[in-house]
Structures are given as C-alpha cells and as structure tokens.
Design a protein around this motif. Sequence first.
Motif, PDB file in Angstrom:
ATOM      1  N   PRO A 138      -7.893   0.995 -21.865  1.00  0.00           N
ATOM      2  CA  PRO A 138      -8.757   1.807 -22.953  1.00  0.00           C
ATOM      3  C   PRO A 138      -7.374   3.297 -23.479  1.00  0.00           C
ATOM      4  CG  PRO A 138      -9.977   1.687 -21.363  1.00  0.00           C
ATOM      5  CD  PRO A 138      -8.596   1.577 -20.469  1.00  0.00           C
ATOM      6  N   ASP A 139      -7.190   3.121 -24.838  1.00  0.00           N
ATOM      7  CA  ASP A 139      -6.486   4.302 -25.270  1.00  0.00           C
ATOM      8  C   ASP A 139      -7.157   5.237 -25.456  1.00  0.00           C
ATOM      9  OD1 ASP A 139      -5.057   5.841 -27.182  1.00  0.00           O
ATOM     10  OD2 ASP A 139      -4.970   4.260 -28.810  1.00  0.00           O
ATOM     11  N   LEU A 140      -7.439   6.087 -24.307  1.00  0.00           N
ATOM     12  CA  LEU A 140      -7.399   7.482 -23.706  1.00  0.00           C
ATOM     13  C   LEU A 140      -6.853   8.648 -24.846  1.00  0.00           C
ATOM     14  CD1 LEU A 140      -7.894   6.987 -20.074  1.00  0.00           C
ATOM     15  CD2 LEU A 140      -9.696   6.205 -22.089  1.00  0.00           C
ATOM     16  N   GLU A 141      -6.022   8.295 -25.810  1.00  0.00           N
ATOM     17  CA  GLU A 141      -5.052   9.520 -26.553  1.00  0.00           C
ATOM     18  C   GLU A 141      -5.921   9.324 -27.884  1.00  0.00           C
ATOM     19  OE1 GLU A 141      -1.027   9.123 -26.774  1.00  0.00           O
ATOM     20  OE2 GLU A 141      -0.626   9.242 -24.326  1.00  0.00           O
ATOM     21  N   PHE A 142      -6.276   8.110 -27.372  1.00  0.00           N
ATOM     22  CA  PHE A 142      -7.519   8.805 -29.492  1.00  0.00           C
ATOM     23  C   PHE A 142      -8.710   9.222 -29.589  1.00  0.00           C
ATOM     24  CE2 PHE A 142     -10.874   6.418 -32.376  1.00  0.00           C
ATOM     25  CZ  PHE A 142     -10.341   6.602 -33.615  1.00  0.00           C
ATOM     26  N   ALA A 143      -7.871   9.940 -30.944  1.00  0.00           N
ATOM     27  CA  ALA A 143      -9.138  11.353 -30.646  1.00  0.00           C
ATOM     28  C   ALA A 143      -8.875  11.686 -32.219  1.00  0.00           C
ATOM     29  CB  ALA A 143      -8.748  12.924 -30.406  1.00  0.00           C
ATOM     30  N   PRO A 144      -9.895  11.393 -33.294  1.00  0.00           N
ATOM     31  CA  PRO A 144     -10.060  11.477 -34.494  1.00  0.00           C
ATOM     32  C   PRO A 144     -10.493  12.775 -34.754  1.00  0.00           C
ATOM     33  CG  PRO A 144     -11.968  10.039 -33.870  1.00  0.00           C
ATOM     34  CD  PRO A 144     -10.413   9.778 -32.782  1.00  0.00           C
ATOM     35  N   PHE A 166     -15.402   4.310 -27.231  1.00  0.00           N
ATOM     36  CA  PHE A 166     -16.499   4.341 -27.933  1.00  0.00           C
ATOM     37  C   PHE A 166     -17.143   6.064 -27.086  1.00  0.00           C
ATOM     38  CE2 PHE A 166     -20.767   4.352 -27.292  1.00  0.00           C
ATOM     39  CZ  PHE A 166     -21.422   3.288 -28.615  1.00  0.00           C
ATOM     40  N   ALA A 167     -16.785   5.916 -25.801  1.00  0.00           N
ATOM     41  CA  ALA A 167     -17.842   7.494 -25.430  1.00  0.00           C
ATOM     42  C   ALA A 167     -17.597   8.806 -25.633  1.00  0.00           C
ATOM     43  CB  ALA A 167     -18.004   7.440 -23.938  1.00  0.00           C
ATOM     44  N   ASN A 168     -16.026   8.242 -25.479  1.00  0.00           N
ATOM     45  CA  ASN A 168     -15.368   9.882 -26.192  1.00  0.00           C
ATOM     46  C   ASN A 168     -15.481  10.566 -27.675  1.00  0.00           C
ATOM     47  OD1 ASN A 168     -14.124   9.641 -23.360  1.00  0.00           O
ATOM     48  ND2 ASN A 168     -12.106   9.229 -24.564  1.00  0.00           N
ATOM     49  N   VAL A 169     -15.329   8.946 -28.809  1.00  0.00           N
ATOM     50  CA  VAL A 169     -15.609  10.007 -29.910  1.00  0.00           C
ATOM     51  C   VAL A 169     -16.715  10.707 -29.707  1.00  0.00           C
ATOM     52  CG1 VAL A 169     -16.432   8.956 -32.033  1.00  0.00           C
ATOM     53  CG2 VAL A 169     -14.435   8.231 -30.864  1.00  0.00           C
ATOM     54  N   LEU A 170     -17.838   9.907 -29.582  1.00  0.00           N
ATOM     55  CA  LEU A 170     -19.499  10.957 -29.982  1.00  0.00           C
ATOM     56  C   LEU A 170     -19.448  11.712 -28.718  1.00  0.00           C
ATOM     57  CD1 LEU A 170     -21.518   7.034 -29.226  1.00  0.00           C
ATOM     58  CD2 LEU A 170     -21.330   7.786 -31.085  1.00  0.00           C
ATOM     59  N   LYS A 171     -18.388  11.887 -27.635  1.00  0.00           N
ATOM     60  CA  LYS A 171     -18.871  13.339 -27.113  1.00  0.00           C
ATOM     61  C   LYS A 171     -18.420  13.892 -28.311  1.00  0.00           C
ATOM     62  CE  LYS A 171     -19.001  11.123 -22.483  1.00  0.00           C
ATOM     63  NZ  LYS A 171     -18.288  11.472 -21.236  1.00  0.00           N
ATOM     64  N   LYS A 172     -16.849  13.698 -28.126  1.00  0.00           N
ATOM     65  CA  LYS A 172     -16.400  14.781 -29.304  1.00  0.00           C
ATOM     66  C   LYS A 172     -17.152  15.193 -30.329  1.00  0.00           C
ATOM     67  CE  LYS A 172     -11.788  15.655 -31.595  1.00  0.00           C
ATOM     68  NZ  LYS A 172     -10.235  15.163 -31.974  1.00  0.00           N
ATOM     69  N   ALA A 173     -18.026  14.456 -30.923  1.00  0.00           N
ATOM     70  CA  ALA A 173     -19.231  14.719 -32.137  1.00  0.00           C
ATOM     71  C   ALA A 173     -20.482  15.308 -31.754  1.00  0.00           C
ATOM     72  CB  ALA A 173     -19.455  13.134 -32.939  1.00  0.00           C
ATOM     73  N   GLY A 174     -20.177  15.748 -30.375  1.00  0.00           N
ATOM     74  CA  GLY A 174     -21.854  16.363 -29.979  1.00  0.00           C
ATOM     75  C   GLY A 174     -22.633  15.947 -28.994  1.00  0.00           C
ATOM     76  N   TYR A 175     -22.662  14.456 -28.887  1.00  0.00           N
ATOM     77  CA  TYR A 175     -23.636  14.156 -28.195  1.00  0.00           C
ATOM     78  C   TYR A 175     -23.214  13.542 -26.572  1.00  0.00           C
ATOM     79  CZ  TYR A 175     -25.281  11.176 -32.926  1.00  0.00           C
ATOM     80  OH  TYR A 175     -24.576  11.711 -34.044  1.00  0.00           O
TER      81      TYR A 175
END
Length: 295
Positions: free
Chosen positions: A22-28, A57-66
């Motif tokens: 996983p690319d854990l640095e991916f943070a749009p 996948f989870a990190n993007v959703l968490k960053k969005a508030g989910y």
Amino acid sequence: MKYLHILMLCFVIDILYSQQVPDLEFAPEITNKYEGVIYVDHAHNNFHRIDNRFKPFANVLKKAGYSVKAFENPFTEKNLKDVKVLVISNALSANSKSPFVTPTESAFTNKEIQNIKNWVAQGGALFLIADHMPFAGASKKLGDAFGFTFYDSFLFDKRNRGIFDYTEEENELGVHEVINGDDKSEKITSIRTFTGQAFKIPNKATSILKTNENLVVFLPDTMWRFSEKTKRFPAKNMSQGAVMKFKKGKVAVFGEAAMFTAQLAGKNKFKVGMNAPEASQNYKLLLNIIAWLTK
C-alpha cells in the motif's frame, strides 16, 4: 506470437501485482466532508482488506469524514441488521488456492447471497467489487442475484494491454450523479482502471464505465495463462462499473479493484491505482460512489 505477447505481459503484471504494498503516503486534498459508517468485508478470504491492500481506500474515506470498519462475520440477517453500507472487494471461497483454475467456487453460500439480496431490498447499500479471474467467478452468484452477469475472465484492449482510460470526451462515462457529483469540484472527466473484468448489466442499471468492441474479454482456464485457443469475445455493450437502485436499496458494481486503492508495485515502486498520475480523479469517483450509497 500475439498470444505469446499476452502471456509475457501477464507474467510481468502478475509479478508486479504480487509484490504490491500500500502507498500510505497517498493523501489527496479533500474539501467536502461526509459522515457515516462504511463496513468492508473481511470474512470471505478477501484479497483486499482495509488492513492491507485496501488501506489507502480506507484512508481516503476516513479523511473525508467516514468511519471505516472491518466486517468479520458471515452474512446473516442478524449481522447485517445495523449495517447501512457494505463493501465487498475480491472475495474468494475458503477453499481457493493457487493455481486458480475454472470453475471457480463461490465465495458465498446461497443463504448468504439471499440474505444480502434481502438486506439491499430493505434499504441496504452494497458496493461489490469483483476483479479479473478468479474474483469474478467467486462473486458470480452474488452478481446474478441482482441481474449482473460476471465472466470469470480478463479484460484487455486490442493491443493486449490491461490499462484503460474512460473519458467524458469519448463518451465512455455514464450520466449519473456518481460522475457529475454534487458540485463542480466533484465532476469527473476521466477514470483509469487496471485490467479487471467486464460484465453485462440489467436494464435498470446505469453503466458508469462503458466498454466497447475495442476491448476484449478473455476466458482462460487458468489464471494468467493464455494461448491461441483461449476463448474470447468483444466487450461491446458491457460495463466495468455500474450503479442501480434495487427496491429500497442501492447497488454499485465494479469489475476492477486497483482503481480504488493506491499501491506501489515491484522494485521500482510503480504506482498502481489512485496514486497513478493518470488516475488523478479516481479518488473522486470513490467518494462520489460512497456519497451516493449513503444518501
């Protein structure tokens, strides 16, 4: 010679994908905020889980508030009762092991499939992702329950490549709110996918990623093994992603999983997924799909 080229291409892809991290640095950058609990299936020998390949996948959703949680139980009426959104990505049966050969055993029991269908009918929201063989075959019966026809297959273009760009310019994106978004910042004009499968959709569904006769469905007997005798047919009037309302609930079905995660593949850390420069809008599609499912 053409099919030898496919075999060599798939051999390289197989090596790359097997060495993914996983690319854990991916943070749009995400400006719009959402809420809700998203459950991701971990109970069916899933290749993609939020503690490994689906962590971005989870990190993007968490960053969005989910809130994103693992679903680690069988699909019973009781276990699904309090679930609003369920993501199933690349499930396999407990008996599955390499080398993967046809026929592929279902990842779910008939009772589980009926429970999922009833849950959606009563208002549940299902996000089903079933990639190329053997994942397409393992989810075929579940797809059938909602009128989607999966093929235990691989999708390539006529140049034997497995990376596709769906664009608004070429009229390959569907007309739907998961493409248009709720505002201008959520509008999508291009999506990249990475091999996967194409499938047929029911009349009530809207195709989001529209395939055509320039793409070809290959049906090998063994995963990543092709020859001149391998069965194949054009992917005309098929789909690699579609959405549909089902009674009181909703279903989003996609035939490729890497497009919704971010991986670093091989020794050179080749970017595969949302982190790829050509896939810069993929994370928006993920957010739009989840937003539509949670409404």
